[in-house]
Design a protein around this motif. Structure first.
Motif, short mmCIF file in Angstrom:
data_model
loop_
_atom_site.label_atom_id
_atom_site.label_comp_id
_atom_site.label_asym_id
_atom_site.label_seq_id
_atom_site.Cartn_x
_atom_site.Cartn_y
_atom_site.Cartn_z
N LYS A 152 -6.79 -7.01 -2.48
CA LYS A 152 -6.63 -6.56 -3.97
C LYS A 152 -5.08 -6.17 -4.34
O LYS A 152 -4.96 -5.71 -5.15
N SER A 160 -11.53 5.33 -3.73
CA SER A 160 -10.13 5.05 -3.67
C SER A 160 -9.51 4.60 -4.85
O SER A 160 -9.83 3.91 -5.50
N LYS A 161 -8.30 5.02 -5.21
CA LYS A 161 -7.62 4.60 -6.41
C LYS A 161 -6.03 4.68 -6.09
O LYS A 161 -5.69 5.31 -5.21
N PRO A 162 -5.22 4.11 -6.95
CA PRO A 162 -3.82 3.98 -6.81
C PRO A 162 -3.29 5.39 -6.45
O PRO A 162 -3.53 6.32 -7.19
N LEU A 176 -1.81 3.05 -1.22
CA LEU A 176 -2.61 4.08 -0.52
C LEU A 176 -2.04 4.58 0.42
O LEU A 176 -1.03 4.09 1.05
N PHE A 222 -8.29 -3.69 0.63
CA PHE A 222 -7.53 -3.26 -0.20
C PHE A 222 -6.48 -4.21 -0.49
O PHE A 222 -5.59 -4.44 -1.08
N SER A 223 -6.03 -4.89 0.79
CA SER A 223 -4.90 -5.93 1.09
C SER A 223 -5.31 -6.95 0.17
O SER A 223 -4.39 -7.48 -0.50
N TYR A 265 -2.92 -4.18 -2.64
CA TYR A 265 -2.25 -2.71 -2.22
C TYR A 265 -1.52 -2.74 -1.34
O TYR A 265 -1.68 -3.70 -0.28
N SER A 295 0.67 4.41 -10.89
CA SER A 295 -0.01 3.26 -11.29
C SER A 295 0.11 1.93 -10.47
O SER A 295 -0.27 1.09 -10.60
N GLU A 296 1.24 2.31 -9.58
CA GLU A 296 1.50 1.60 -8.35
C GLU A 296 0.18 1.27 -7.53
O GLU A 296 -0.46 2.26 -6.90
N LYS A 297 0.03 0.35 -6.92
CA LYS A 297 -1.28 -0.29 -6.16
C LYS A 297 -0.74 0.25 -4.66
O LYS A 297 -0.28 -0.43 -3.79
#
Ligand SMILES: [Zn+2]
Length: 222
Positions: free
Chosen positions: A213, A181-183, A30, A210-211, A215, A26-28
């Motif tokens: 967001k 893409s997802k966690p 990649l 993604f940064s 991640y 569940s951690e953001k």
């Protein structure tokens, strides 16, 4: 928060041995991966770009290219990225005997090990389990089993950018990555000349997107 490798689903396991596809978390986070280097200019550009975003990644290197460009390989290590094996000569597993395939992978691992021994920054990587990504994703079950028996973890991917394809535009390449893409996703780019046009346009946009967001980009946690 646990990060658990997602391995080959049971239904496919009968055909393919345990390969790591992505991570369940569940951690953001990649996991960016770059195949086919080290390549003059392209790999260095990739390293500089990752640094701007404080991003770490895993580079699946071809043994022959490590031999040709050990200085670039050392730069990857100095930036704290992780290394994976992508065979010595970029063999297609489907056309190759198990023995020949394993020999080629072991040959690449020799170059990786000898370069790791020279590195102060990443010498501890000698204690990590060696990662292997099959060129073209084409590996026969017996080849996978033989490599696993030798201690390799075979890593495939969950997201392809298709950066190497001539017909793919940089916009499509970017969308391929951000739409799926997802966690815990494992994303494939190539630090090769062939992919460089798409890579150089899409990667900074992916890192920015993604940064923003929240991640983080990390090396493969296996
Ligand atoms: Zn490749």
């Amino acid at each position: 928060m646990g990060i658990i490798p997602v391995k080959t689903p049971t239904i496919v396991k009968k055909i393919l041995p345990d390969f790591v596809w992505e991570f369940s978390t569940s951690e953001k986070v990649l996991y960016l991966t770059f195949d086919d280097g080290p390549t003059p200019k392209v790999t260095q550009w990739t390293l500089n770009t990752l640094k701007q975003f404080d991003a770490k990644a895993t580079f699946f290197c071809i043994g022959n290219n490590i031999q040709k460009h050990p200085d670039i390989f050392q730069n990857i290590l100095n930036e704290g990225h992780r290394i994976g094996n992508h065979s010595n000569t970029h063999l297609k597993g489907w056309n190759t005997s198990v023995d020949k395939y394993v020999l080629d992978v072991n040959e690449a691992q020799k170059f990786i090990t000898s370069e790791l021994k020279k590195s102060d920054t990443r010498s501890q990587a000698l204690n990590e389990s060696p990662l292997f990504r099959p060129p073209y994703g084409r590996i026969k079950p017996n080849q996978g089993k033989a490599l696993k028996a030798l201690g390799y973890t075979v890593v495939t991917w969950s997201i392809l950018s298709f950066d190497w394809e001539k017909e793919t535009s940089p916009e499509t390449c970017y969308n391929n990555v951000i739409s799926k893409s997802k966690p815990g996703s494992v994303i494939v780019f190539h630090d090769s000349v062939k992919a460089s046009k798409n890579l150089m346009q899409a990667l900074p946009k992916v890192l920015t997107y993604f940064s923003k967001k929240g991640y983080a980009f990390k090396t493969l946690p296996i």
